[in-house]
Design a protein around this motif. Structure first.
Motif, PDB file in Angstrom:
ATOM      1  N   ASN A  95      63.117  28.464  19.910  1.00  0.00           N
ATOM      2  CA  ASN A  95      62.932  29.843  19.034  1.00  0.00           C
ATOM      3  C   ASN A  95      62.982  29.189  17.536  1.00  0.00           C
ATOM      4  N   THR A 155      60.117  29.375  14.594  1.00  0.00           N
ATOM      5  CA  THR A 155      60.583  29.833  13.487  1.00  0.00           C
ATOM      6  C   THR A 155      60.279  28.945  12.302  1.00  0.00           C
ATOM      7  N   TYR A 215      59.719  35.213  22.178  1.00  0.00           N
ATOM      8  CA  TYR A 215      59.636  35.173  20.494  1.00  0.00           C
ATOM      9  C   TYR A 215      58.959  36.377  20.085  1.00  0.00           C
ATOM     10  N   SER A 232      69.909  34.763  15.356  1.00  0.00           N
ATOM     11  CA  SER A 232      69.213  33.312  15.872  1.00  0.00           C
ATOM     12  C   SER A 232      70.501  32.720  16.251  1.00  0.00           C
ATOM     13  N   PRO A 235      65.988  36.195  20.885  1.00  0.00           N
ATOM     14  CA  PRO A 235      64.816  35.803  20.400  1.00  0.00           C
ATOM     15  C   PRO A 235      64.033  36.382  19.369  1.00  0.00           C
TER      16      PRO A 235
END
Length: 625
Positions: A397, A401, A436, A499, A504
């Protein structure tokens, strides 16, 4: 005699920028300084003189002693002749003597005369003469005490072991600074007001670096000196330069650290190390520094200790003996030093083993660029020559990001893997990328609302879990709709809290598009500038010279004469006669009043009275005049 009168006249005649530089080199009281005579008094005060003498090396001190031995100005040739046979300054050349005279003159300890000659101020000679009373060497001892014996060079047989150990330390130094940057990017470290880090921050960083807490100040010092980290608003953070440095080859990273170490060396210490580039530095170097700075040995040795500590950690030395790379650095510069290290550095690898348990094992030190990218998608489990990383849903993740995609992650791993991409890891990447964005965080801009961000999801179960998660209670999440939780905190704060809790989560822009955000702040320290040093003081002194009619001549004469009378100093008075001629009288002033000067003319053995309006100037008389 060279005293306050001469210094005051010199200060008054200096350009403002030169005067500012000269004052910045001195420590003196500023209270009660209303004109240049007061300033000269403050600079020749015993405490002020002692402070500047404490920072001088033995050559400069011997130069002052030589000037004070006779009551007349000396040229560089004459100083060199007097000191070249002295035990403390053997073979002193005329250029070296000229440099020393210029240095003590710039420090306002010696007075430049015409024809390239210099005289020491009386207060300086008097303070040096008083040194034995405060436990410091006498003027004679400053000149007659030889330096400690020359150091023996490091034997070639020892140098091989020294080079091997130094190379290990050099490589480890680059890796440790990289770990420090990564840790500060994850979470900055606050600097205490008294200096240094709080113990919890030091322990956290030591854990990330797998080192002792006592080593953390050294790593901070080396990284800060190279401009890779800096303090911003009281917090240590990486700088813009850190990312480029982290992606550079290991040898280039060490070169940058060694260059910063060398560039930061004070000029005096740089010269000392150059003279001892092939001999052990350790205690013998500290003994030499103690001899070189007889009145400031503690400060000088403290500086040496700090730089030697960093040199040892960087592999410039090993067991206080310079390595081949260290010797080369001092003698030929960082490029040649890096070349000397090249064959001793461990070979870097660019392939890794991906395992079914989601771990990654490097069979040796990874190329920095590969290491940096791998860290963006996996967590470091252990760091050594062979490091271990681990993939997780949270780490994937984090990579997404930062801008990665499932395709870019798979492509990178396939390129660097010696074992292909294991099926469990492939499933993890697929699952993480599909999940995500199931939870999104966006800004809230609603009139009258205290909320600054909103957590949105179509999965009501996930929102309920987030709503009751005690780890997120500080966010103050409030349900405002079946699919919305609002918070009074900004979007990025809420995003990183979710996070870290391994949800997610994705961030949205104002148009509802998913955007990548970076967690860490970069240090952007504000340049510190106080303007021109002492500008206000100099402006006040200049303004004080001008009376209501804009004339300063008689004020200046009166102050000069008052000072000469108090000191019982013989002066040369320049007098303009009615026929236009100008005569010099050698007088010992006895009084000033009614616009007239009274003084004893020693040559004619009479008392003279002269109108101040006819006096064009006053200067100290030469000894014996």
């Amino acid at each position: 005699m060279t005293n306050t009168l001469a210094l005051a006249a010199r200060l008054r005649g200096m350009p403002d920028d030169a005067l500012s530089v000269a004052l910045a080199s001195r420590t003196f009281r500023r209270q009660g300084v209303t004109d240049f005579f007061d300033l000269a008094d403050a600079l020749l005060d015993r405490d002020s003189v002692q402070r500047v003498l404490s920072g001088l090396d033995r050559t400069l001190l011997a130069t002052l002693v030589a000037l004070g031995e006779i009551q007349q100005p000396l040229s560089p040739d004459e100083v060199a002749t007097r000191l070249s046979t002295a035990a403390a300054t053997p073979g002193l050349s005329t250029p070296s003597a000229r440099a020393a005279l210029s240095a003590v003159a710039d420090a306002l300890l010696a007075h430049p005369e015409g024809d390239d000659r210099f005289a020491v101020y009386d207060a300086v000679s008097e303070q040096l003469a008083a040194w034995p009373g405060i436990g410091l060497p006498s003027p004679a001892a400053l000149v007659d005490t030889p330096p400690p014996p020359a150091l023996a060079p490091v034997p070639d047989t020892e140098r091989r072991f020294t080079d091997r150990l130094a190379a290990e330390r050099a490589f480890e130094a680059g890796a440790s600074v990289s770990e420090l940057i990564a840790e500060l990017a994850r979470e900055g470290a606050r600097e205490l007001q008294k200096g240094g880090l709080a113990l919890p921050a030091s322990k956290r960083i030591a854990g990330a670096l797998a080192t002792d807490v006592s080593t953390v100040p050294t790593v901070l010092s080396v990284a800060a000196r190279a401009g890779l980290i800096a303090i911003d608003d009281g917090v240590w953070l990486p700088t813009d330069a850190a990312s480029t440095w982290q992606h550079a080859p290991s040898l280039d990273r060490w070169r940058a650290l060694a260059t910063a170490w060398q560039d930061a060396l004070p000029d005096d210490l740089r010269g000392i190390l150059a003279d001892r580039s092939r001999a052990a530095w350790g205690e013998s170097l500290r003994d030499y520094v103690a001899w070189l700075y007889p009145a400031g040995r503690a400060n000088a040795q403290e500086r040496v200790t700090a730089y030697m500590r960093d040199a040892e950690w960087l592999g410039i030395t090993a067991h206080q003996a310079p390595s081949t790379a260290g010797t080369t650095l001092v003698e030929h510069g960082p490029d040649a030093a890096a070349a000397a290290l090249r064959d001793l550095f461990p070979a870097e690898v660019h392939r890794v083993y991906l395992q079914h348990d989601l771990t990654v094992v490097s069979p040796g030190p990874l190329e920095p660029a590969i290491d940096a990218r791998l860290r963006g998608m996996a967590d470091v489990e252990s760091r050594a020559l062979a490091s271990t990383f681990r993939f997780s849903a949270a780490s994937v993740n984090r990579a997404i990001t930062a801008g990665e995609t499932a395709e870019s992650i798979r492509s990178f791993l396939a390129e660097v893997s010696l074992t292909g991409v294991p099926q469990p890891l492939d499933y993890l990447i697929t699952d993480a990328t599909e999940r995500y964005g199931r939870i999104r965080v966006r800004d809230v801009d609603e009139p009258g609302s205290r909320a600054r961000s909103a957590v949105v999801s179509e999965d009501a179960g996930i929102l309920r879990t987030i709503e009751v998660d005690q780890a997120l209670s500080s966010l103050g999440l409030v349900r405002t709709a079946p699919d919305v939780l609002q918070s009074r905190f900004a979007r990025d704060v809420v995003f990183w809290a979710l996070s870290d809790a391994r949800y997610p989560v994705a961030a949205e822009d104002a148009h509802g598009n998913i955007v990548g955000i970076r967690r860490h702040r970069l240090a952007h320290p504000r340049p510190h500038s106080d303007g021109v040093p002492y500008a206000d003081l100099i402006a006040r002194l200049r303004a004080a010279e001008v009376d209501e009619e804009g004339s300063t001549h008689e004020q200046w004469l009166a102050r000069q004469l008052d000072l000469a009378i108090r000191a019982k100093q013989t002066v040369i008075v320049e007098v303009a006669l009615p026929d236009g001629r100008q005569l010099d009288y050698v007088l010992e002033p006895t009084g000033v009043g009614g616009g007239r000067l009274r003084g004893r003319d020693r040559a004619a053995d009479i008392e003279r009275t002269l109108p101040l309006s006819s006096v064009r100037g006053i200067r100290p008389a030469e000894p014996g005049a």
